[in-house]
Write an enzyme that holds these catalytic residues in place. Sequence first.
Site, PDB file in Angstrom:
ATOM      1  N   HIS A 103       0.838  -1.195   0.000  1.00  0.00           N
ATOM      2  CA  HIS A 103       0.000   0.000   0.000  1.00  0.00           C
ATOM      3  C   HIS A 103       0.876   1.250   0.000  1.00  0.00           C
ATOM      4  O   HIS A 103       0.912   1.977  -0.991  1.00  0.00           O
ATOM      5  CB  HIS A 103      -0.926  -0.012   1.228  1.00  0.00           C
ATOM      6  N   HIS A 122      -1.257   1.690   8.217  1.00  0.00           N
ATOM      7  CA  HIS A 122      -2.684   1.827   7.923  1.00  0.00           C
ATOM      8  C   HIS A 122      -3.462   0.539   8.182  1.00  0.00           C
ATOM      9  O   HIS A 122      -4.566   0.370   7.707  1.00  0.00           O
ATOM     10  CB  HIS A 122      -2.875   2.290   6.478  1.00  0.00           C
TER      11      HIS A 122
END
Lengths: 175, 821
Positions: A103, A122
């Site tokens: 990501h 995250h």
Amino acid sequence: MKCNRLVDAGRRQFLRGGVLGVAGVAAASVLPAAPAKAEIALARVAYPSNRVGNLKDLKVDEPVDIAYPDDNSPGILLKLGKPVEGGVGPDGDVVAYSVLCPHKGFPLSYHAADKTLNCPGHYSRFDTENGGQQVWGHATQNLTQFELRVDDAGDIFAEGADELIYGRLSNVLQA
Amino acid sequence: MAYKRRIDRLPIIPADAKEHNVTCHYCIVGCGYKAYTWPLNKQGGTDPGQNKFGVDLSQQQQALTPNWYAPSMYNVVKQDGRDVHLVIKPDADCVVNGGLGSIRGARIAENRRSDITGSQQQRLTEPMVWRYGTWQPTSWDDALDLVARVTARVIDKDNENDLLVSMFDHGGSAGGYENTWGTGKLYFGAMKVKNCRIHNRPAYNSEVHSTRDMGVGELNYAYEDYGLTDTLFLIGANPIETQTNLFLNHMLPGIQNGARVVVVDPRRTVTINACEEAAGKDKVLHLQIASGSDLALFNALFTEIVAQGWVDSDFIKASTFQGDIAVPEDSAHPAALGSFEAAVAACHLSLDDAAAICGVAAADIAKAAAWIAEPKGGARRKCVTAYEKGIIWGNDNYRTIGALVNIGLATGNIGREGGGVCRLGGHQEGYMRPSDAHVGRPAPYLDQLIIAGQGKVHHIWANDHYKTTLNAAEFKRTYARRTNMVKEAMDARAGATREEMVDAIVSAINAGGLFSVDVDIIHTQIGQAAHVILPAVESGEMNLTSMNGERRMRLVEKYMDGPGASKPDCMIAAAIAQNLERVLREEGRNDYADQFKGFDWASEEDAFMDGYHANTGQIVTYDRLRAMGNNGVQEPVTGFEDGKLVGTKRLYADGKFDRHGRDDKLALFCLGTWRGLQAPGKEQQRANHRFLINNGRANMNWQNWFLDQKNDFVMDRFPVPFIQIHPDDMASLGLKPGDMVEVYNDVGATQALAYPEPTARANETFMIFGAPSGTQGNVVNAGVNELILPNYKQTWANIRKISDATPAAQRVSYKSWEVEL
């Protein structure tokens, strides 16, 4: 759980490592000549075969820091304790993954309780028993797994990757 | 084994690549992206001078780098008829997302149609007409002539009730101001169509009538308020999954700065997990209430806050209605509206009574009240209140949302920094239409009209009732039967002239059939019943404007061609209007034909100028918006100064509330007392079935999976919709992870893949909504509130195993979604 912090610490060294010698095969660079001559490029990158460990040094659920295909691409070598698809070694349970979250490139930490790699940035998580499938998260690809081969002496070699590694537009960096 | 793309390198964006502004067209947050395009036989290089980033790409890039893109952000598409490379990557300079990409938005490029890479070949390319027993490709002229001739036979100047219309009202995706204006001008301008609905609900209504009636527009804050606040109060919302970068880029920093979090949800979500990881469990309070009991909780919070004296008396006096009742309860208002004092009396509920109704401790409700309202250092405690489908599509919508807004008004937390009472939203917004007042309130329940045999022609604009409606099983049975009557009539007259064919169709619809025209980007499930299918384009294939959840308006620039002959919806609406005008004149109905003038737009920009520009002060133009880039401007736009559009950071900063249209600009309180499960059939369904079938969205599946159903990465993770069940409940049903189950009740049945969820409560499940291969709406009964708001969330059913895990389901990981760092 807490032993993961050690793995993390080692990994951060890689991230700070900057530009050391880039291992691996650099694509042939052809100087421009007149009249224009086409550059030669292969259809896929050529992966190096790098020794990343030996079976005798692996213990179940204790990931070992590795780097592949070069020092700036951190990963782990991991013995899962049960055979999985893509696993190598006599028990079919040795796997290797990139630990850069696909990501945003944060370093993943290993959570032994359910054999997942987890992102502190995250909160994405990836299943090491299932080819790095994203269990939940924000990445648009599953985790890059390194292809392994074991020789008669138990030496483990990484010889390829199955997804683009975070932070590079070519898995083997090319000048 | 997990799906891998096996891509080991990507083309590098050259320094001279074209750059286009893109707002992600999926969720309401509207993250900024940039689309880069360049000719297929050119490529950039690793030297800083050879690539768009101006950096040495022969080196590993660090975390959060803007100089990398994933394979999902790449494709090869057509631009002005030529093949070009396309990269769509997050924009680090956009204040909304700060360079973050969600699992949805970071796949925009991969989910473009490409003849080169083979992606999204399901996109429609040409109009199709039902002929010879199937759909045949044809020209726009041919298809629209048939649509106009059949439609003209069932409408008249004084009665357009036999034309049923399902039309999206959203921004983003294929919505936006251009396209809602196009359909709006056709159906609410040229015509006054009354029997219509919106993409995700069975009537043409607001999802948040009560807050608007109270004077408070539902998108009143700025995203920066999350970074300024003391408390986040989240209700029926799961923002890390469904408004991802609002959570990661705005809520999370606020939480890390010390803000507390109160979450109201019958389910423990990954949002709660993330908040706990970020702030520590002592800063997060999860009120895990019984499904549908939100109103009781809010009234108790309001009562407690008032009893403690934590109200803003000056604000109440200056900005809210003084007196008793301003709007009485009636058929259009499911609760009376009035003064603060009247609300205090009507909403009174003790902590103990609420605790008994909601199934949470009275002390926790008191604690929540303090976290929301107890002044800090003698000043207002800042609290952002954010809600979404958990209550919008939940029990007693009108009163529940009203009760929540009561708390914001009482504490003076609307229109001020670090405050706001807002819905989080689904799609972006992009609504510009003539008045819908003729529709009435309550609005007609369109799906039930269809089931009852009413209507003759149905125009559908990107609605797939088959996947996203309630009482879906009965709807599909009826819809298939009525549209099949027309198909059979058409098949029986194969080879007939247009006039004869129109006569045959009209005979069938007069006998109870329904003629169906479907405008969409793919051949949808309801499209399987259609007789004419018209191909539309999406965001990026046209210029399109929308606004996000803080009213931030941007222009998405067209960066590629639409597939085949597809067109913007606004241009399709214009073409339908022009064909109707032509046919009506041929029939000598000139007065009626005149109503269809004014659609001579050459492009979507003309539709924008005719709609948005002309109706909002004539300030905003494409050029001006383009210059504002991905940060755009927050609506309402008030002027143009020094080369920039001037917007409005938050609404109601002056303490004057006008969403209800009252001249005094005073907000109203909602007098909604608790009354149990309000919608018909819900109490009975709960009594007769074992499991709560709570339902909603998941991170990776956008809307009803219309593009994701052809995305390998997504379908590899969940080949069919999942239903999360506690492992003990799975054991009692004889289920293993991945087994296929049937969910069945008094109104229908559907299927799902059993996913063990240790945090689920006994007999409470969660199923993903809107999936193509297991429609949750099949088991949602027809019960709605007085204003026809659907009640998807309160659904109960039984569960049984129908199959062992399929090979596709066996490949799936069944581990917990909760991170533990």
